[in-house]
Design a protein around this motif. Sequence first.
Motif, PDB file in Angstrom:
ATOM      1  N   CYS A   1      34.699  50.417  37.840  1.00 47.29           N
ATOM      2  CA  CYS A   1      34.147  49.860  39.073  1.00 47.29           C
ATOM      3  C   CYS A   1      33.763  48.394  38.855  1.00 47.29           C
ATOM      4  O   CYS A   1      33.099  48.062  37.869  1.00 47.29           O
ATOM      5  CB  CYS A   1      32.915  50.658  39.499  1.00 47.29           C
ATOM      6  SG  CYS A   1      32.068  49.962  40.952  1.00 47.29           S
ATOM      7  N   PRO A   2      34.145  47.482  39.779  1.00 52.75           N
ATOM      8  CA  PRO A   2      33.792  46.073  39.622  1.00 52.75           C
ATOM      9  C   PRO A   2      32.373  45.748  40.048  1.00 52.75           C
ATOM     10  O   PRO A   2      31.919  44.613  39.862  1.00 52.75           O
ATOM     11  CB  PRO A   2      34.813  45.371  40.524  1.00 52.75           C
ATOM     12  CG  PRO A   2      35.104  46.360  41.601  1.00 52.75           C
ATOM     13  CD  PRO A   2      35.033  47.711  40.936  1.00 52.75           C
ATOM     14  N   TYR A   3      31.661  46.716  40.624  1.00 54.45           N
ATOM     15  CA  TYR A   3      30.337  46.451  41.172  1.00 54.45           C
ATOM     16  C   TYR A   3      29.197  47.088  40.386  1.00 54.45           C
ATOM     17  O   TYR A   3      28.124  46.514  40.256  1.00 54.45           O
ATOM     18  CB  TYR A   3      30.266  46.927  42.626  1.00 54.45           C
ATOM     19  CG  TYR A   3      31.319  46.309  43.505  1.00 54.45           C
ATOM     20  CD1 TYR A   3      31.356  44.936  43.724  1.00 54.45           C
ATOM     21  CD2 TYR A   3      32.300  47.102  44.104  1.00 54.45           C
ATOM     22  CE1 TYR A   3      32.337  44.366  44.526  1.00 54.45           C
ATOM     23  CE2 TYR A   3      33.277  46.536  44.917  1.00 54.45           C
ATOM     24  CZ  TYR A   3      33.284  45.163  45.113  1.00 54.45           C
ATOM     25  OH  TYR A   3      34.260  44.606  45.899  1.00 54.45           O
TER      26      TYR A   3
ATOM     27  N   HIS B   1      34.455  34.127  39.286  1.00 54.17           N
ATOM     28  CA  HIS B   1      34.979  35.475  39.054  1.00 54.17           C
ATOM     29  C   HIS B   1      36.066  35.458  37.984  1.00 54.17           C
ATOM     30  O   HIS B   1      37.142  36.044  38.163  1.00 54.17           O
ATOM     31  CB  HIS B   1      35.535  36.044  40.362  1.00 54.17           C
ATOM     32  CG  HIS B   1      34.531  36.116  41.467  1.00 54.17           C
ATOM     33  ND1 HIS B   1      33.509  37.045  41.498  1.00 54.17           N
ATOM     34  CD2 HIS B   1      34.380  35.346  42.576  1.00 54.17           C
ATOM     35  CE1 HIS B   1      32.778  36.861  42.589  1.00 54.17           C
ATOM     36  NE2 HIS B   1      33.279  35.834  43.252  1.00 54.17           N
TER      37      HIS B   1
ATOM     38  N   GLY C   1      37.186  38.910  36.986  1.00 55.82           N
ATOM     39  CA  GLY C   1      37.475  39.843  38.061  1.00 55.82           C
ATOM     40  C   GLY C   1      38.938  40.257  38.116  1.00 55.82           C
ATOM     41  O   GLY C   1      39.788  39.752  37.378  1.00 55.82           O
ATOM     42  N   GLY C   2      39.238  41.157  39.038  1.00 56.35           N
ATOM     43  CA  GLY C   2      40.589  41.682  39.151  1.00 56.35           C
ATOM     44  C   GLY C   2      41.605  40.683  39.664  1.00 56.35           C
ATOM     45  O   GLY C   2      42.816  40.891  39.518  1.00 56.35           O
TER      46      GLY C   2
END
Length: 273
Positions: free
Chosen positions: A19-21, A120, A123-124
């Motif tokens: 999960c990124p969050y 980011h 990030g993805g």
Amino acid sequence: MRHTLPLTPQFYVTAPQPCPYLDGRMERKLFTALQGDSAASLNDALSHQGFRRSQNVLYRPSCTDCSACLSARIDVSKFKPNKSQRRTMRRNLGLQRRATSPWATEEQFDLFRTYLDQRHSDGGMADMDVFEFAAMIEETPIRSRVVEYTDSESRDLVGVSLTDVLEDGLSMVYSFYTPERHQQSLGTYLILDHIEIAREAGLPYVYLGYWVPGSDKMHYKSRFAGLEVYTGDAWQPLGDPARFEDSQHPLNTPPIAEQVANIQLPDILGTRK
């Protein structure tokens, strides 16, 4: 042999990934393709049920043991800026807004790379190249706009939002801006200006993506008056953010088949769920 698209959308589930969050969680998404003559109707219908668009895909979190991600939108009629947001609007009076067709430019990509590298980098989207960026901007089967914000003195591009126009509002698909201008709070300003655009157009909502209680990077969304979240198959006022706990329980998320059965589809080709 002639091949045709299925009459009703087909739904699929992604494989679990980090999960990124929220640390230590795994995310999974329910998704369907956005294509054909009824793409706009499908996008409207599923956006009303917490889905988001990414190019020609509509998706919604469907994690096995967590339901923290809540789709969020602002009720324009109930929004009133607080003191901090009024200051942000004053600080950005020197910006000029321009809405264009969804067409990617080198200037946009340069700003996008600067934003990712400073905000980011893990990030993805960190490895996106110019071709993937162009696809993100241009591959849209519905009514979309690129809203650019330019400094009226330097003429520099300082902010961009890829925005979909829904039947009941504006959906901010993805936004990026100059990270160095901390005092201008550009991320907040882009949302404030979209509220004004929606108000001018007579559209009742601005869709912001997901609000995640417990995630610091998503906390800013809860500061907007009139915020609603999609939970329990309905939109409801956020109220006190503290009442939404990032729950984690094996029985918290219904089975995929049940989720799909409860999705309300538009009247496409005479078919409605």
